[in-house]
Design an enzyme around this catalytic site. Structure first.
Site, PDB file in Angstrom:
ATOM      1  CG  ASP A   1      83.468  -0.913  56.245  1.00  0.00           C
ATOM      2  OD1 ASP A   1      84.800  -1.443  56.490  1.00  0.00           O
ATOM      3  OD2 ASP A   1      82.298  -1.460  56.561  1.00  0.00           O
TER       4      ASP A   1
ATOM      5  CG  ASP B   1      83.127  -6.266  61.365  1.00  0.00           C
ATOM      6  OD1 ASP B   1      82.771  -5.077  61.822  1.00  0.00           O
ATOM      7  OD2 ASP B   1      83.359  -6.582  60.088  1.00  0.00           O
TER       8      ASP B   1
HETATM    9  C1  GLA Z   1      81.892  -4.214  57.555  1.00  0.00           C
HETATM   10  C2  GLA Z   1      81.988  -3.328  58.922  1.00  0.00           C
HETATM   11  C3  GLA Z   1      80.570  -3.492  59.411  1.00  0.00           C
HETATM   12  C4  GLA Z   1      79.257  -3.087  58.679  1.00  0.00           C
HETATM   13  C5  GLA Z   1      79.456  -3.707  57.459  1.00  0.00           C
HETATM   14  C6  GLA Z   1      78.554  -3.341  56.197  1.00  0.00           C
HETATM   15  O1  GLA Z   1      81.824  -5.705  57.862  1.00  0.00           O
HETATM   16  O2  GLA Z   1      82.932  -3.791  59.429  1.00  0.00           O
HETATM   17  O3  GLA Z   1      80.311  -2.676  60.811  1.00  0.00           O
HETATM   18  O4  GLA Z   1      79.421  -1.698  58.369  1.00  0.00           O
HETATM   19  O5  GLA Z   1      80.726  -4.059  56.676  1.00  0.00           O
HETATM   20  O6  GLA Z   1      78.630  -4.247  54.987  1.00  0.00           O
END
Ligand code: GLA
Length: 695
Positions: free
Chosen positions: A452, A521
């Site tokens: 990420d 997301d």
């Molecule tokens: C980001 C990702 C999510 C999750 C969060 C965790 O927003 O896109 O899917 O993994 O971080 O903190």
């Protein structure tokens, strides 16, 4: 023949397209042709030798150069902009040598030299015959004894057939709201799309498609391209007063500078571009096949149905809680259990701990092994979330190395989501991450990593840079590639996902390392339909991770939510402990059905039948390469009454063969189905999945 020399230059041919270039009488490397493949070598036009236009535009201004420098009276976008040590800022490249290498992907290398300065430019053209794609990149070498400051080095300039009435298609968006398709007429001047965010960005994507305004999903000429780069990029689509349209694409020159020292070389990222007469659908399918067959590390491997516990438990993770979820997931048929954020030392919320990549001793007193062992015993593989490029000020790593982040010593360090960005341009930071992540992978049975990156850049400073600080934009991304590439090499079976707060890092550069992309997301299924459609213009469905979560559970049937996610690499992300027995049983049913259609979705040809971005009634279809079977999904969101759904016309069937389509009486020829269509009855927020079978 994929590549041949003519009296006036070179012709690169793919299965269905031709691309010609050559030197004109003025010695400029000139574009000659890009379009359908022509029957004879001498069908390809000679390099143009345009006249000038009074004393204000010399011929160079009207010449479609393949890789223009800065010279003469020429004011269109150059690909190369630099300063020599003596302050001279013109760069005048002329032909030096050509080399052709044969093989599966033949390559033409044109070497050009500056007429005065010891600068060598090698232009690479690689032909991906089956995909109708040409891949271009450029290498610059300083053969002198003084440095050259590079200020812009694009990967390519692509010229469209003469005309000034093209339409540009691109995608745009923002966090939680990615991949909106935009179609706009290109008018005189320059339309710039770019990222200045250090990463690819949610806002635009380094991909373009151009047509003459009439192409649709199935028909019409489309010229398209994408840059394989995960940092700052730029697309400049320019229409001149002389009836010409071109697209320059490459590293963003914004705040960019690179000291090319004596004896050193600099290579740009690669750009692929193609031509299709089969509309936007045809263009997408070419890119999909190329990405699956050439770019991805595990392009042919079926992607497992995963469960990710993030939306269920957020930071509140521990061994027993995750095992409880894993047991339900396994019973539903999930194949890969992914533990997201919250598992590492001191991570209880988003204010602390990024950088300290070892299991939290309170939540996981015996490390991750007991959880992984249970997950494996349940028949699933185990995956883990990391965010390697980031650090919280409240972390052991930052306390030990406050100088490792991007910063200017005189400025406050701007935080976003309470985090700062590690300077991955620094080899010591890269080595540290390689060591930490390698250990994690060695000590735990991890089959999948979600990588990420949850913020964009602010103070892009590198006080300890050995040379030019502005090299950071490129060196950072190369650092990410080095860390990721080293780990991939050491752990070749691990499958990686690229996530950046959803779809902030989706590009052909990162897909050399990651097999899957977390598209957004936003997991609300109605929104997701549109996001997935935009994504499908560029990327194949096997890269498109799509989870069924609890978003939309109040107003959408579980079947609808599954159907949406079954259009990609299916995952589940809801709070399974709160799902009823009957919901779990239904989920198990859809997961089993997905496994049966997985080869069609992940490896088949994609046809967009009706756009969810423009219609409340939308449909998408996947066909096996041999046209023996397919699957069609249709969705209706909200349509005010009275409403009448138009027939859906499947695509990609063999017109002569006989097929049946689930839910419709009778057997018809492929042509019968494709031109006659099928009627689908759907109420609001309803969906259907139909198998297509050759009989
Ligand atoms: C980001 C990702 C999510 C999750 C969060 C965790 O927003 O896109 O899917 O993994 O971080 O903190």
């Amino acid at each position: 023949m994929p590549m041949f020399t003519t009296a006036t230059g070179w012709v690169l041919e793919t299965a269905r397209s031709g691309y010609a270039l050559g030197f004109n009488q003025a010695g400029l490397l000139t574009h000659r042709y890009w379009g359908p493949r022509l029957p004879h070598p001498d069908d390809y036009p000679s390099p143009p030798n345009p006249p000038g236009w009074a004393s204000f535009n010399n011929p160079a201004q009207l010449t479609p150069e393949e890789f223009p420098g800065v010279e003469d009276l020429k004011f269109t976008e150059p690909c190369l902009k630099l300063s020599f040590a003596d302050g001279v800022r013109n760069v005048v490249l002329r032909f030096d040598a050509a080399a052709v290498s044969e093989g599966e992907t033949p390559e033409l290398q044109l070497t050009m030299r500056d007429t005065v300065y010891p600068l060598l430019a090698t232009l690479h053209y690689r032909v991906h015959t089956a995909y109708d794609l040409i891949e271009r990149w450029v290498t610059l070498t300083n053969e002198g004894d003084t440095p050259i400051t590079l200020e812009r080095v694009f990967s390519a300039q692509w010229h469209l057939p003469p005309g000034d009435d093209y339409r540009l298609t691109h995608v745009t968006g923002r966090w939680l709201d990615e991949m909106h398709l935009r179609h706009e007429r290109l008018d005189l001047g320059c339309k710039v799309l770019e990222s200045r965010r250090l990463t690819t960005s949610h806002h635009h994507n380094p991909w373009f498609a151009l047509d003459r305004g009439q192409a649709n999903e199935d028909e019409g000429e489309v010229w398209f391209g994408a840059l394989a780069w995960s940092g700052n990029w730029k697309i400049a689509a320019e229409v001149t007063d002389f009836n010409s349209t071109r697209v320059s694409i490459g590293l963003n020159d914004w705040d960019f500078a690179w000291q090319l020292k004596p004896g050193e070389s600099f290579s740009t990222p690669a750009c692929v571009a193609g031509y299709s007469r089969a509309g936007f659908g045809g263009a997408s399918r070419l890119l999909h096949d190329y990405v699956r067959n050439v770019v991805l590390p595990h392009g042919q491997q079926p992607h497992k149905v995963l469960y990710n516990s993030w939306e269920a438990t957020t930071f509140d993770v521990n061994t027993s809680g995750q095992i409880a979820l894993a047991e339900v997931a396994a019973a539903m048929g999930v194949e890969l259990f992914v533990l997201d954020d919250g598992w590492f030392h001191g991570r209880n919320n988003d204010t602390a701990a990024l950088g300290d990549w070892w299991p939290d001793a309170v939540k996981f007193p015996d490390g991750l092994t007991p959880l992984i062992a249970r997950v494996n015993a349940l028949g699933m593989e185990f995956g883990l979330w990391v965010e390697p490029e980031m650090v919280n000020a409240n972390s052991d790593l930052y306390r030990a190395h406050p100088d490792w982040v991007l910063h200017y010593p005189t400025r406050p360090r701007t935080e976003a989501r309470n985090q700062l960005i590690l300077n991955l341009a620094r080899p010591d930071v890269q080595d540290h991450l390689i060591e930490k992540l390698d250990r994690l992978l060695r000590e735990n049975n991890i089959a999948f990593i979600k990588w990420d990156m949850n913020r964009n850049v602010s103070e892009a400073g590198w006080p300890a840079a050995p040379g030019e600080q502005r090299e950071l934009w490129v060196r950072y991304v190369e650092g990410v590639y080095r860390v990721w590439g080293t780990l991939r090499q050491r752990h070749p079976r691990v499958v990686w996902q690229s996530c950046s707060g959803g779809g902030g890092r989706a590009d052909l550069g990162i897909l050399r390392f990651a097999d899957q992309i977390w598209v957004s997301d936003n997991t609300e299924p109605n929104a997701r339909l549109g996001i997935q459609e935009g994504f499908s213009y560029i990327f194949p469905a096997n890269t498109m991770e799509a989870w069924v979560t609890d978003m939309g559970a109040d107003y959408l049937p579980l079947s609808f939510r599954f159907h949406v996610s079954m259009c990609g690499a299916l995952g589940v992300g809801g709070h399974l402990l709160r799902w009823s027995e009957s919901q779990r049983a239904e989920a198990a049913h859809w997961i089993a059905r997905y496994k049966a259609i997985r080869p069609l979705v992940q490896q088949g040809d994609l046809y967009r039948l009706r756009s969810p971005q423009t219609h409340a009634f939308s449909a998408v279809q996947y066909m096996a390469k041999d046209k023996s079977a397919g699957v069609l999904f249709a969705f209706r969101t909200h349509l005010p009454l009275p409403s009448q759904l138009p027939p859906l016309c499947p695509r990609g069937l063999d017109p002569e063969a006989r097929y049946e389509i689930e839910g419709v009486e009778g057997v018809r020829s492929g042509a019968g189905w494709m031109y006659g269509g099928i009627s689908v009855e759907l109420g609001d927020f309803d969906s259907t999945m139909r198998m297509v079978r050759r009989v």
